[in-house]
Structure formats: structure tokens, C-alpha cells
Design an enzyme around this catalytic site. Structure first.
Site, short mmCIF file in Angstrom:
data_model
loop_
_atom_site.label_atom_id
_atom_site.label_comp_id
_atom_site.label_asym_id
_atom_site.label_seq_id
_atom_site.Cartn_x
_atom_site.Cartn_y
_atom_site.Cartn_z
NE ARG A 304 -4.25 -0.07 1.41
CZ ARG A 304 -5.31 0.44 0.20
NH1 ARG A 304 -5.66 1.85 0.26
NH2 ARG A 304 -6.02 -0.71 0.16
CD GLU A 706 -7.28 1.96 6.41
OE1 GLU A 706 -6.28 1.88 6.40
OE2 GLU A 706 -8.09 2.04 4.97
#
Ligand code: MOS
Length: 751
Positions: A304, A706
Site C-alpha cells: 500500500r 482511513e
């Protein structure tokens, strides 16, 4: 719709793990962790601990009937240390006694002998010594080598960001007891019940169908319970299955802080190349992830990071490598943003350094490079529904960025020892697990004879409001009173093989599965109504607890319809399965279409700095955020505000420190500072981007968990700008968190 849990949360009647009434004969476990960061175990003397009255048994690796292996992605982590220890706090034994107090006292009497080995703490040093957890990975696009030649400015630097403690209110815990026929039930504080089930089955050497994991809700998680709830749950299950008694383990705050991993610190070198009109032609970086003693989720987090190293910018030539380095600290793990914040910090640092060298505001570089429709991400996905330009334009229109800059410049002219700073923080965050195979979910829906509805999914409620969103989806779909809908606990016997609730995708995945199941039930109910009214099901609509035919209300109520369906032997249960369409990723080429969509937003942060003391105040955080078509604006607001504050904390005040022996120095709330109400921004305002959400998300909403965290990164650069205003000779460096101590040193740095 109001969060149905709001009242029970605030009155204290919501049941968390520690509120589950304990069965008689319950025993309590305390984990004995390694007192050394690295060494070989040469002796383990349990005699004195055993002799403590009330102690039932002390478990070590030799008591494990199956495999001593709890690695979630890679098999590199033991439940109990065997002959070596790799970090302080690494579990060596579990003391089980009549009370937690007795177990803790006995654990203090365990005598371990360790021949010390030198602990490795620095990821760059680990890299030099070849200590990598997994093979390094590189994402590239275009050709940086030739691109540097075409740049008018090439700037290099280094950026370091620190760890972060999750500090969920509820510490890790588990309560386990044998059920019948060699089966076991585990109540676990986990985001990933299916992971706990799989690992428990492996450790206990029993099939997965004999392990039932149940989660009512978590008192916060933030990623810290995605992988690291497992060891506690499996230990409780091991002890319960061997002793045939209920066993409960609740980590003390200190044990939780010392034993569990944090956000990964990264140390990175970067190089950025710009044209004279501030277009970024090339960007390269080598990043050292402090992955620590075991892989845990580090491989996925590394991935990520790679996906987010260019944030919301289009850069035609890139080359970014991440090394996941093995050190002797507790296994770092998932934390809101999951590696993306660490990646974004580096590109923002590179832009800030370029801006300082060119003596221009960073926002000119940022604005000149925003992603546009159909631009290519370095991982091969074409950017669609790109909103970053619109976010910035809305932000400027709503909050007048030029005026904020002017006010700050005037303030800084007038003041000597107080300075203000400003920064712009764009965010582009990809939604979907980067591991394509995890992007699916299931929902099991029962309509009971009385018309009430029970819904089980794989989503874990951890304070983020996913249960409220799921209830809302059901209320809208069946058009019934909210009181009819109950979201059940997350349970592996009802909904199997789930992904953890993570990657901001809990509502998207499970909500879509719920829609699939619910729509099938509605079709069946319409069929029944059609039979009752002697018309085609196509003429039927269920609305407000009534059956409508051709838009006209009939006499049939929801309750009557359900009852009739039951009598006609129509199934009132349905199971829905949803898998995110389109996404894929080729790990050999490092190209693909990994994300279902992206969430965009932009924040402005201003700070006020006291240049005599180094202390500061975050004055304003102003945001335009793309919520899509928000399912629940109150819940999304909570996620946005909490995320921003947590991001600011990571960048400014939360400092995880270890000494050279690998001992954690910040293992309590007196030494580890998280933002409180006094350090919250004086003004936090936001606007929802006015736009249509794209197709793939749940009812056109967008994931919210997030993305807002990363607005907090702007606090670092706002502070830097305030420091530079006071001390123009300071050459900005990038060493987060920028604590008041570090600010003070930089205010008077005269190099
Ligand atoms: Mo989250 S950091 O993907 O649990």
C-alpha cells in the site's frame, strides 16, 4: 438515521469483551514476555511460578498440539518463543491462575536465562546486514534515468517518520471456553474473526469447523486488531482446550503497549525533478520500512505504501523501492492508512524541500501536478472520476486560501516571537484490499415470522459505525421501522471465510452482500404478495411496512406478508455474496487495476507557533472531502474528525521511543502523548465535495475510515513553514513527529 448503538454506548449497556458475564470456573491468563530484545534462551525455570497458590498451569511452546505458528501472511511468527527471542515482550509462556492478580504475580517469578545477542533496531542497518523480512519490491513508470536530464531542478533529501501506538480504549483480549465434542468458542477482540479461527485451528490441530469465533464489538482497533488480536485469542483457546475450563486474557495497558506492534516507521531517501514551471517530471525513492521481528502484515503494508507514493499527483517518471527490514522490535502492523501515510509523507517532504530551495510556496508545486482524468497511476490503473482539482477549487472558494496566506504573512510581519504557518494537504487514497482475493464478503439475513430481521455479516463493529450503516441499508431496502432490524454479532459459524474488517471497506463489501441477500428476499416476498392479491409481482412495492400495488396502498402489512410467506413455506432466509468487480493486480509486472475507486480530498492546516518555547497550537483545519453520497453524515463526520486528529498526533506529538536495548520507553500514557481536547484544532470545518459518487461503492457512498487520517500530515508542513518564517537560515529536514522539543531546536538552528 441515528446510530442505534448511541444510547447503549453512552449508558454503558453495550457489551464489550470484558463485559461478557464469565462462567463459573473461569481462569485468567497473563503472558510472560521476553525481558530481552534478542538472544538465545538457555534456561527457563518455572518452579517458583508453579508453586504459587492458585496457579493452574504454565503453558509454553511444548504444550502446543498443532503448529507453533501464528503468521498471518508468512509463517515466520511463533505463538511462544522456542529457543530464541526476537523482541522484548515476545511471548514465552502463559501463566493461568484463579485470578489475574495471581497469574501476574506468578509470571513475575519466572526465571529466564538468555544469552544476549546484539539487538538490531535501525532498518537501514538491518538492510546493510541483509536482514529483510521479504523480497524488496519496486514500482516504476516511464524512465527516471533519462527524465533527470530533462529537469531544470533536481532535489534530493531524506525523510523519516515514526511509529504510532494504536491506543484503542479496549486493550487486546479474549475469552475462550470448550463447547461440546472437542469444539471451542473464542470471544476475541479481533477485526479478523476468520483469521483467529484459522490460526487457532492450526495451533490446536483441530479443523476450522470446531473453532467458533464471535465478536460483538471492539472498543477501537485502528488496524491494531487486524492481526495482533490473534496471539491473545489463540493462547486463551489453547489453555481452555487443554484445561477444559473457560480462560480469559485481557492485556494490561502496559503489556499491550510493550508486546504489540505499532505503525511502521519508515526511513526514506528521495529525489525529485521539476521543470521550471514546477511540473514534477520525475520522482524516485528508496524506503526502509521498519518491519521488525516478524512479517505480520508488513508485506501488504509495503504494497500500500508503493501504491500511494505519488499521492494525488501525476508524475510521468517514477521509481520507488521499499525494503521491509527485520529488526528486534515488536512486529509492526496495520494502522489506519496501512502504509499509505508513510508513502505520502515522502512525496510531500520532497515537494516541501523543492519549494524551500526554489523559495516558493509548496502549494504552487502541488497545484501544478494534481492528477487529471485519465492520467496513469504508476501501478497501471487509469485514474477515473478524479476529484482532486475540484476539491482544491471548492476549498479555495469556500475558505479563500489566498486570504489565509495573506493573513498569515501579515501576522508574521507584525510579530517577533509568535509565527504562523500554513500548508495544503491533498489526499488520494485507493479503496479495496490491495490483495485482490480479499475483496469479497457475505451476509446472512433471516426474516423472522413476526417481521423482525436478523442480519449477520463479516463486518466487525469497532466504533466506526458499520453496524449502523448496515442497519440503515436494511431499513431502506425492506422499508421497515429501524426497530425491526438487528445486526448480530460477527460469528464464524454464521458467516464463514470473511476478510478482516479493514482497508476502509467494511461497509462497502458487507453492505453490498446485504443488498444482494435482501433483494432476493424482497423478490420472494413480492411473489407472495402477488399471489395474495392475484396480480403480477412486478406491480408490487414494499413501502413503509405496507404492500403497495401499482402505487396504491393495500390492506396487507409487512407483518402479514411475512407471516403469509412463512405459512406458504417460502424461505425467509437468504445468503448474499459480493465480490468487488473489475479489480486485479499482476505482482510480476507490478501493474493492474487494484482499486475499485479512489477517495479524494484536500485540507488546509494553519498553526500558531510560540517561538520562545517551541510549543504550538493547530489553529484551523479546513477540508473539502469527497464522501460520495454519504450514507450517514454523522458517522462520517466522526470518522473524518477522528482521522484528522489521529493524523495530526502521528505527525506532531506521538513519539514511540526505544532505548538501545530495544526497551520501549513510552509504554504508558505519562510518556506517550496522544491528542486530547486541548490539542485539537481550534477550528475544524469541512465541506462535502459536491459530486455524484461513482458506481462501485455502497449506494454511491465512499469509504471513510482511513482517507481523512492523511490530512493530518499537513500539520507537519504547516509547522515547518512557521519555523522557517522565524529562522530563515534553517534548512528544512523531515523527521516526524515534529514535537515541541524538535521544533525548539530548529527555531534556533544556525547552520
Ligand atoms: Mo486497517 S489499517 O486496513 O485495519
Amino acid at each position: 438515521m441515528k446510530n442505534p448503538e448511541a444510547i447503549s454506548h453512552s449508558t454503558g449497556s453495550s457489551q464489550y469483551l470484558d463485559d461478557i458475564p464469565v462462567l463459573k470456573n473461569t481462569l485468567y491468563g497473563v503472558i510472560f514476555g521476553s525481558p530481552s530484545a534478542h538472544g538465545k534462551i538457555s534456561g527457563l525455570d518455572l518452579a517458583a511460578a508453579h508453586a504459587t497458590p492458585g496457579v493452574h498451569r504454565i503453558f509454553t511452546h511444548s504444550d502446543i498440539p498443532g503448529q507453533n505458528d501464528i503468521g498471518g501472511i508468512i509463517s515466520d511468527e511463533t505463538l511462544f518463543a522456542v529457543d530464541e527471542v526476537h523482541y522484548r515482550g515476545q511471548p514465552v509462556a502463559l501463566v493461568v491462575a484463579d485470578s489475574e492478580h495471581t497469574a501476574r504475580k506468578a509470571a513475575g517469578l519466572i526465571n529466564i536465562k538468555i544469552s544476549e545477542l546484539e539487538p538490531l533496531l535501525d532498518p537501514r542497518l538491518a538492510m546493510e546486514k541483509g536482514q529483510l523480512l521479504i523480497p524488496s519490491r519496486t514500482f516504476r513508470m516511464g524512465d527516471v534515468r533519462t527524465a533527470w536530464q530533462a529537469c531544470d531542478h533536481v532535489i534530493e533529501g531524506r525523510a523519516d517518520c515514526g511509529a504510532q501506538e494504536h491506543l484503542y480504549l479496549e486493550t487486546q483480549g479474549a475469552y475462550s471456553y470448550p463447547t461440546d465434542n472437542g469444539s471451542i468458542r473464542i470471544h476475541s477482540s479481533t477485526q479478523g474473526p476468520a483469521l483467529v479461527q484459522r490460526i487457532a485451528s492450526k495451533v490446536l490441530s483441530i479443523p476450522m469447523n470446531r473453532v467458533e469465533v464471535d465478536v460483538a464489538r471492539l472498543g477501537g482497533a485502528f488496524g491494531g486488531k487486524e492481526d495482533q488480536a490473534t496471539f491473545v485469542a489463540v493462547m486463551a483457546a489453547l489453555a481452555a482446550s487443554i484445561l477444559h475450563r473457560p480462560v480469559k486474557i485481557t492485556l494490561s495497558r502496559g503489556d499491550d503497549m510493550r508486546m504489540t506492534g505499532k505503525r511502521h516507521p519508515y526511513s526514506s531517501d528521495f529525489r525529485i525533478g521539476l521543470t521550471k514551471d514546477y511540473r514534477i517530471l520525475a520522482f524516485s525513492s528508496v524506503m526502509y520500512q521498519n518491519g521488525v521481528a516478524a512479517a505480520d502484515l508488513s508485506p501488504a503494508i509495503m504494497e500500500r505504501t508503493l501504491f500511494h507514493t505519488t499521492n494525488a499527483y501525476f508524475i510521468p517518471n517514477t521509481e520507488v523501492t521499499v525494503h521491509s527490514c527485520r529488526t528486534n522490535l515488536p512486529p509492526n502492523t496495520a494502522f489506519r492508512g496501512f502504509g499509505a501515510p508513510q508513502g505520502m509523507f515522502v512525496i510531500e517532504a520532497a515537494i516541501a524541500k523543492a519549494a524551500a530551495e526554489l523559495n516558493i510556496p509548496a502549494r504552487l508545486i502541488q497545484q501544478a501536478n494534481f492528477l487529471k482524468e485519465n492520467d496513469l497511476f504508476q501501478y497501471g490503473q487509469i485514474a477515473l472520476n478524479v476529484n482532486i482539482g475540484k476539491c482544491f477549487a471548492d476549498l479555495d472558494r469556500e475558505f479563500r486560501i489566498g486570504e489565509i496566506e495573506k493573513e498569515i504573512a501579515e501576522f508574521n510581519e507584525r510579530n517577533t516571537f509568535f509565527r504562523k504557518g500554513f500548508s495544503l494537504m491533498p489526499v488520494c487514497f485507493g479503496i479495496s484490499f490491495t490483495n485482490t482475493s480479499m475483496n469479497h464478503a457475505r451476509a446472512l439475513v433471516h426474516i423472522y415470522q413476526d417481521g423482525s430481521i436478523g442480519i449477520s455479516t463479516g463486518a466487525v463493529e469497532m466504533g466506526q459505525g458499520v453496524n449502523a450503516k448496515l442497519a440503515q441499508v436494511a431499513v431502506g431496502l425492506f422499508s421497515v421501522d429501524p426497530g425491526r432490524v438487528k445486526i448480530e454479532t460477527t460469528n464464524t459459524s454464521r458467516v464463514a471465510n470473511t476478510s478482516p474488517t479493514a482497508a476502509s471497506s467494511g461497509a462497502d463489501l458487507n453492505g453490498n452482500a446485504l443488498l444482494i441477500a435482501g433483494n432476493r428476499l424482497i423478490e420472494r416476498l413480492k411473489g407472495v404478495a402477488g399471489q395474495m392479491l392475484g396480480c403480477s409481482p412486478g406491480e408490487i412495492v414494499l413501502r413503509d411496512e405496507k404492500v403497495f400495488r401499482n402505487e396504491a396502498p393495500t390492506e396487507i402489512t409487512w407483518e402479514q406478508l411475512v407471516r403469509e410467506a412463512f405459512l406458504r413455506r417460502v424461505s425467509l432466509t437468504e445468503n448474499g455474496h459480493y465480490a468487488t468487480p473489475v479489480i486485479y493486480f499482476d505482482k510480476l509486472k507490478e501493474k493492474g487495476h487494484p482499486f475499485s475507486y479512489h477517495v479524494y480530498g484536500t485540507a488546509v492546516i494553519t498553526v500558531l507557533l510560540d517561538c520562545l518555547r517551541g510549543i504550538y497550537k493547530i489553529e484551523k483545519v479546513l477540508i473539502v472531502h469527497d464522501f460520495g453520497n454519504s450514507l450517514n453524515p454523522d458517522i462520517d463526520r466522526g470518522q473524518l474528525e477522528g482521522g484528522v486528529l489521529q493524523g495530526i498526533g502521528w505527525m506532531t506529538m506521538e513519539e514511540v521511543l526505544f532505548n538501545s536495548d530495544g526497551r520501549m520507553l513510552t509504554d504508558s500514557l505519562s510518556t506517550y502523548k496522544v491528542p486530547d481536547i486541548y490539542s485539537a484544532p481550534e477550528i475544524l470545518e469541512y465541506r462535502a465535495l459536491e459530486t455524484e459518487g461513482p458506481g462501485p461503492a455502497l449506494l454511491k457512498s465512499k469509504a471513510i475510515g482511513e482517507p481523512p487520517f492523511m490530512y493530518g500530515i499537513g500539520a507537519f508542513f504547516a509547522l515547518q513553514n512557521a519555523i522557517m518564517s522565524f529562522n530563515p537560515s534553517w534548512k528544512p529536514d523531515f523527521d516526524a513527529p515534529l514535537t515541541p522539543e524538535k521544533v525548539l531546536m530548529r527555531l534556533y538552528d544556525k547552520k
